[in-house]
Scaffold this active site. Structure first.
Site, PDB file in Angstrom:
ATOM      1  CB  SER A 112      39.567  42.946  45.867  1.00  0.00           C
ATOM      2  OG  SER A 112      39.169  42.142  46.940  1.00  0.00           O
ATOM      3  N   GLY A 113      36.282  42.175  45.182  1.00  0.00           N
ATOM      4  CA  GLY A 113      34.896  42.440  45.574  1.00  0.00           C
ATOM      5  C   GLY A 113      33.976  42.739  44.411  1.00  0.00           C
ATOM      6  CB  THR A 117      34.834  34.102  43.777  1.00  0.00           C
ATOM      7  OG1 THR A 117      36.193  34.511  43.945  1.00  0.00           O
ATOM      8  CG2 THR A 117      34.672  32.703  44.309  1.00  0.00           C
ATOM      9  CG  ASN A 162      35.314  40.269  48.331  1.00  0.00           C
ATOM     10  OD1 ASN A 162      34.231  39.917  48.775  1.00  0.00           O
ATOM     11  ND2 ASN A 162      35.876  39.691  47.287  1.00  0.00           N
ATOM     12  CB  SER A 165      38.880  38.847  49.438  1.00  0.00           C
ATOM     13  OG  SER A 165      39.927  39.126  48.539  1.00  0.00           O
ATOM     14  CB  SER A 166      39.967  34.721  45.568  1.00  0.00           C
ATOM     15  OG  SER A 166      38.690  34.236  45.263  1.00  0.00           O
ATOM     16  N   GLY A 389      41.606  39.972  42.684  1.00  0.00           N
ATOM     17  CA  GLY A 389      41.402  41.220  41.942  1.00  0.00           C
ATOM     18  C   GLY A 389      42.443  42.261  42.288  1.00  0.00           C
ATOM     19  CD  GLU A 391      44.237  42.673  47.275  1.00  0.00           C
ATOM     20  OE1 GLU A 391      43.071  42.243  47.288  1.00  0.00           O
ATOM     21  OE2 GLU A 391      45.164  42.144  47.910  1.00  0.00           O
TER      22      GLU A 391
END
Length: 1089
Positions: A112-113, A117, A162, A165-166, A389, A391
């Protein structure tokens, strides 16, 4: 000027930042890989290859190499031609889809981050830019690009790792026609983290849309929706974080609304979406207190707004939040019982309604995007997987467990296809191979999703949920006990006091079991569904359940759904040709140029980059089944085009020999060809591109000739009408072919630089300009759709280039600011361009062509006709000189009178210039019958300019022959155009009768063999070169310029060819003999010897 145009990696003395492709590292270790990535990251090179795999390091800043220039640079280029870039991978995907007729996908993975994306956005943006299409295709492209801000607003949030973050998974398929135009699309979304709607960890935010609405809504919207600052709402104020650095929620709200419009949501639908978002916020402010062990709403005031926004009665909302109806069965009978809830159950019901509303609203938006892009039949597609991602948070719950499970599955695909499958393929195909060890995470996937022997964590969780009757901690404790009993001995599993630990491929994660069972059950009671089905049509459509239908079997759980979605996703990806982007997060500070060595090294280890390099280095960069290889490279030889007719294996060998590939660069397996080095593959691709380019040029050349003929015939007709009945005409100007660019600006960047890069040059010629004292000076006159440029030359007075001549922009006139153009009624070449400040007196033999284009451009810009004035006494304003009291300005006059000859005689006298010239053709002269003759078999250019000639007109700075007119002498840089034959003038009777009708005797255009023979004749040594040459019987002339015959009774010749003159005609067309062939040619292209 040239250096500015170069890319930063093309300049000299560029610092070398590690290696572009880590297959080339001298030492393969995690330290060496990390060090190479760091060198490149610190020099702003965020992309690195491992063969076809792209490694991307998040720079946490905007970099300059994602512009249209880079799109142009990477489009159609081979991978090795330019530095590593995400555009190279996107272009490779798109081209492979078109060439191989196979679906493609790109799997973007990382923490994540790490920038997944953003990478997905760049891929979609690139494909959108390089693919063609009309209005419908452009509409689909707009939806593809605008779906990003819309889904990010509702599906992304700030986390501690992030800022964007998605919080959902997305597989975006861009669907293409067979011609490569994106004409459809489809989004599959996975596991929205709906628990974030009702609770967030410290330092995090809810979904972006809430803060966008509160910050960007108009005053009227805020009043209608009852929204205020975020600290007022329980669903937003838990974390204490309301803003994100460098994010403007107000601006992004406007972008979100614009995106809704693009994807086809009506204003009513947009209002309904915002009502639900605001309604959820108000639901969160409904609190409960306990009376006699039952829950009651603390304040009825907080019920009013959510009930109003959701379109339901206030008392019904209150009732359904504090009680529910249960069905009791006894002895074959069913009885409904009203059960009052306690405060804990009421809060759970409130949150369940909020999460259900938000989840279904998100699904509605995805469905709306799909509906706007859907096409009847799928043909080809490129899939982009942008998924949450891996995490690890301070507290990891059920959502993190599901997210990490999906990432585990994606890592398994990568291992299966890049490490395991590749090595197994070598063995299967009989290629000699030494196995390379790697960690296969299938064991972790089985620990989570296995159904039997032993059952996985998700199966045990579902069993516990099936026997769960009430909410509470008891079920979660039962889950921990069962996990310890059934998978406690697994090497990747261990327990702790509040939950369990799974040793994932990316590290150990401790999961808090509190709430696991409740979130997995994912229950929404029928009472709530029934309440929502009584709302307005928009909300009713979000709850389509049939409550009357009897439900049988075990209800579906969240883990069952995510397993099903993950396996379906894997099957979809396996059907495509995969491409990989491995994203790396360099730090936790989210700041540029901050490099945490241990963090990056950890990612390098668990992503398996070292093993990836070893397999790629020892293995083969490219493999293809024989028939597909033959199909792709069939064009390389005559024997294989259009289809190889022999044994496939022999056909492959034949193609490899045709490009002289070394034996050690390839191996043939049982059914596939394996090529070792990427450079060898690039050689094949380059040869293939050359072949296609060659054939494309043949087609383009024929088509351009055809278009050019039609264009210039039309232009010539229009030009003739401009001066009709107003001005006498020169003999050779009526039927002349128009060229446009007589300077050849494409080959003169020193001139082209004054013109805007996107401006198309309509006309360019070297003209003569007359100043206030009637002194002539050369100017380059350039006409574009917007401006009229006049370019001169001056000596440099200072600096290192002192004394050198350089080009200077003397004047730039906006087309719409031209007031009029004046000319005489005689056949001279003078014209005056009138402008507000001062006028320009110019002289050009191509005035008719220039004026016709200027008239057209002026009308396009102003919707008016350009005033053209014809008079033999012309007056023009001159430029004011200096600034003192003795400065002179005012006007000058040009007086035209009939004299002798076709050349103008100039006589200046004070403020008047007298111009005398002989009579020309009558003013009512129109063009004669067309002389352009292009048949199917005659492929010579009909539009003849100096650039299409074998020889060149005198170069810039050189003098013209003395036999040319005075103007041509001044225009030494002009490239000579064709002078067509005047059909309606009587040719000289000096010719013998044998030449009266030679057309039917002419040899037709020669084929390839004839052309070859003709070339060999031209280079053949002259017989008897050692003997003195006999004197010619007839006069001779030497060609000054090249000329291509436009009819069968004309001669073609190159500059410096010697032509024997048989007869001369006053019309300007002579008759002569060259290389044994007789025909006509223009007399002003030659000079007598």
């Amino acid at each position: 000027m040239i250096l500015e145009e170069r890319y930063h990696w093309q300049a000299q003395n560029v610092k070398v930042s590690g290696v572009d492709d880590m297959v080339l590292l001298s030492k393969i270790s995690e330290d060496a890989i990390t060090d190479n990535l760091k060198k490149r990251y610190m020099d702003d090179y965020i992309f690195t290859y491992i063969g076809p795999v792209l490694i991307s390091v998040n720079p946490f800043k905007q970099l300059p190499y994602f512009t249209d220039r880079e799109v142009e640079l990477y489009q159609g280029a081979a991978q090795y031609e330019n530095p590593p870039h995400i555009y190279a991978l996107a272009d490779n995907m798109y081209r492979n889809m078109m060439i191989d007729n196979e679906n493609q996908c790109v799997i973007i993975s990382g923490e994540s981050g790490a920038g997944k994306t953003v990478a997905a956005k760049y891929i979609m943006s690139y494909v959108s830019k390089v693919s063609g299409g009309g209005e419908k295709v452009q509409h689909v492209k707009d939806i593809i690009l605008q779906s990003n801000p819309l889904l990010e607003a509702f599906g992304n949030a700030k986390t501690v790792r992030n800022n964007n973050s998605s919080r959902f998974g997305k597989y975006f398929e861009i669907q293409f026609s067979r011609g490569g135009a994106p004409d459809g699309g489809k989004i599959s979304n996975f596991l929205l983290e709906k628990s974030r709607v009702v609770s967030q960890n410290p330092g995090e935010r809810n979904f972006h849309i809430y803060y966008q609405l509160l910050g960007g809504a108009s005053g009227e919207q805020k009043e209608n929706l009852g929204v205020t600052t975020p600290d007022y709402y329980s669903y937003l104020n838990q974390s204490g974080t309301f803003t994100v650095e460098d994010v403007d929620d107000t601006k992004e709200f406007a972008d979100t609304l614009a995106a809704m419009s693009v994807v086809g949501l009506s204003m009513e639908e947009q209002d309904s979406v915002l009502q639900i978002v605001a309604g959820i916020l108000h639901l969160g402010n409904i609190n409960f207190r306990e009376e006699n062990n039952y829950a009651v709403v603390e304040s009825q005031d907080f019920l009013a707004f959510p009930a109003y926004l959701l379109g339901i009665p206030q008392d019904s909302l209150c009732s359904k939040l504090t009680s529910r109806v249960m069905d009791s069965r006894w002895g074959g009978k069913t009885e409904s019982i009203a059960v009052t809830l306690n405060t804990e159950q009421a809060c759970f019901t409130r949150d369940a309604l909020s999460k259900a509303l938000y989840t279904r609203l998100f699904d509605f938006l995805v469905h709306s995007i799909n509906r706007a892009m859907q096409k009847d039949q799928e043909e080809l597609n490129v899939g982009v997987l942008d998924i949450y991602g891996f995490e690890i948070f301070q507290q990891n719950g059920f959502e993190q467990f599901c997210i990490n499970f999906v990432n585990e599955k994606l890592q398994q695909i990568f291992i299966e296809l890049t490490l395991k499958a590749e090595q197994e393929e070598y063995v299967h195909e009989g290629i000699s191979w030494t196995p390379i060890d790697y960690f296969n995470n299938k064991v972790v996937c089985d620990l989570i999703e296995s159904k039997l022997n032993p059952p996985g964590i998700m199966s045990i969780l579902d069993d516990v949920c099936a026997t769960m009757h009430a909410k509470g901690e008891g079920a979660d404790q039962t889950l921990l006990q069962k996990l310890q009993g059934q998978v406690g001995s697994h090497e990747h599993f261990s327990s702790w006091n509040r939950g369990f630990i799974v040793h994932h491929y990316a590290g150990k994660v401790s999961y808090d079991a509190n709430g696991f069972c409740e979130r997995n059950r994912d229950v929404l009671f029928n009472d709530i569904i029934e309440l929502m089905q009584g709302s307005d049509p928009f909300i009713r459509a979000l709850f389509p359940e049939n409550l009357e239908a009897e439900k049988r079997g075990r209800p579906s759980t969240a883990s069952i759904k995510i397993k099903k979605q993950a396996n379906s996703l894997v099957q979809t990806l396996m059907k495509c040709t995969p491409h990989y982007i491995r994203c790396i997060k360099p730090n936790e500070t989210k700041r540029p140029r901050d490099w945490e060595e241990n963090r990056v090294k950890h990612q390098v280890e668990y992503l398996g980059l070292r093993e990836n390099i070893r397999v790629r280095r020892a293995g083969y960069a490219y493999r293809r089944v024989f028939n597909k290889f033959l199909h792709r490279y069939a064009i390389l030889t005559k024997e294989s085009w259009p289809q190889w007719r022999g044994e496939e294996r022999q056909g492959v060998l034949h193609l490899l020999r045709s490009v002289h590939m070394d034996q050690d660069q390839f191996q043939l397996g049982k059914s596939k060809i394996f090529i070792k080095a990427p450079e060898s593959l690039f050689l094949l691709e380059e040869m293939r591109e050359r072949k296609f380019n060659g054939y494309a040029r043949v087609i383009q050349k024929a088509w351009r000739k055809h278009i050019a003929v039609r264009k210039y015939v039309k232009m010539r007709e229009e030009a003739s009408d401009v001066l009709l009945n107003k001005k006498e005409r020169r003999r050779n100007s009526i039927n002349r072919n128009f060229v446009g660019d007589y300077i050849g600006t494409d080959h003169h960047p020193e001139i082209r630089r004054f013109v805007n890069r996107r401006e198309r040059i309509d006309f360019a010629d070297v003209v003569v300009k007359y100043d206030r004292r009637f002194r002539p000076v050369k100017r380059d006159l350039i006409l574009t759709s917007k401006f009229l440029y006049m370019i001169g030359r001056e000596k440099v007075k200072q600096g290192p280039e002192k004394g050198q001549i350089q080009e200077v922009l003397k004047r730039q006139i906006e087309i719409k600011k031209i007031q009029s153009v004046s000319m005489s009624t005689l056949q001279d070449d003078f014209f005056i361009v009138h402008e507000e400040e001062y006028d320009s007196v110019l002289q050009s033999v191509f005035k008719t062509e220039f004026l016709s284009l200027l008239v057209k451009r002026y009308q396009e810009k102003t919707d008016k006709q350009l005033p053209l004035k014809f008079n033999n006494l012309l007056e023009f304003k001159v430029k004011k000189e200096g600034w003192g009291p003795f400065t002179s300005s005012g006007s000058r006059q040009i007086q035209f009178q009939v004299g002798q000859g076709d050349e103008a005689v100039l006589k200046p006298s004070g403020k008047v210039l007298q111009v005398s010239i002989g009579p020309g053709l009558p003013k009512n002269s129109r063009k004669f019958p067309p002389v352009i003759s292009c048949t199917r078999t005659q492929f010579s250019f009909c539009v003849i300019g100096a650039r299409s000639r074998g020889g060149r007109a005198p170069s810039r700075g050189g003098g013209a022959p003395s036999s040319r007119g005075s103007l041509l002498r001044q225009q030494s840089s002009m490239e000579q155009p064709t002078l067509p034959r005047l059909h309606n003038q009587q040719r000289s009777s000096n010719r013998g009768p044998q030449h009266s009708d030679m057309g039917f005797m002419s040899v037709p255009e020669q084929g390839a063999a004839g052309m070859h023979r003709r070339r060999s004749k031209e280079v053949k040594p002259v017989p008897g070169a050692g003997r003195p040459k006999p004197k010619p019987r007839s006069p001779q002339c030497r060609a000054l310029y090249a000329y291509d015959a436009q009819d069968t009774d004309e001669l073609s010749f190159n500059a410096d060819d010697v032509i024997e003159i048989i007869s001369e005609d006053p019309s300007g067309w002579w008759f002569g003999r060259l290389r044994g062939r007789e025909g006509m040619f223009p007399g002003n292209y030659v000079e007598k010897i």
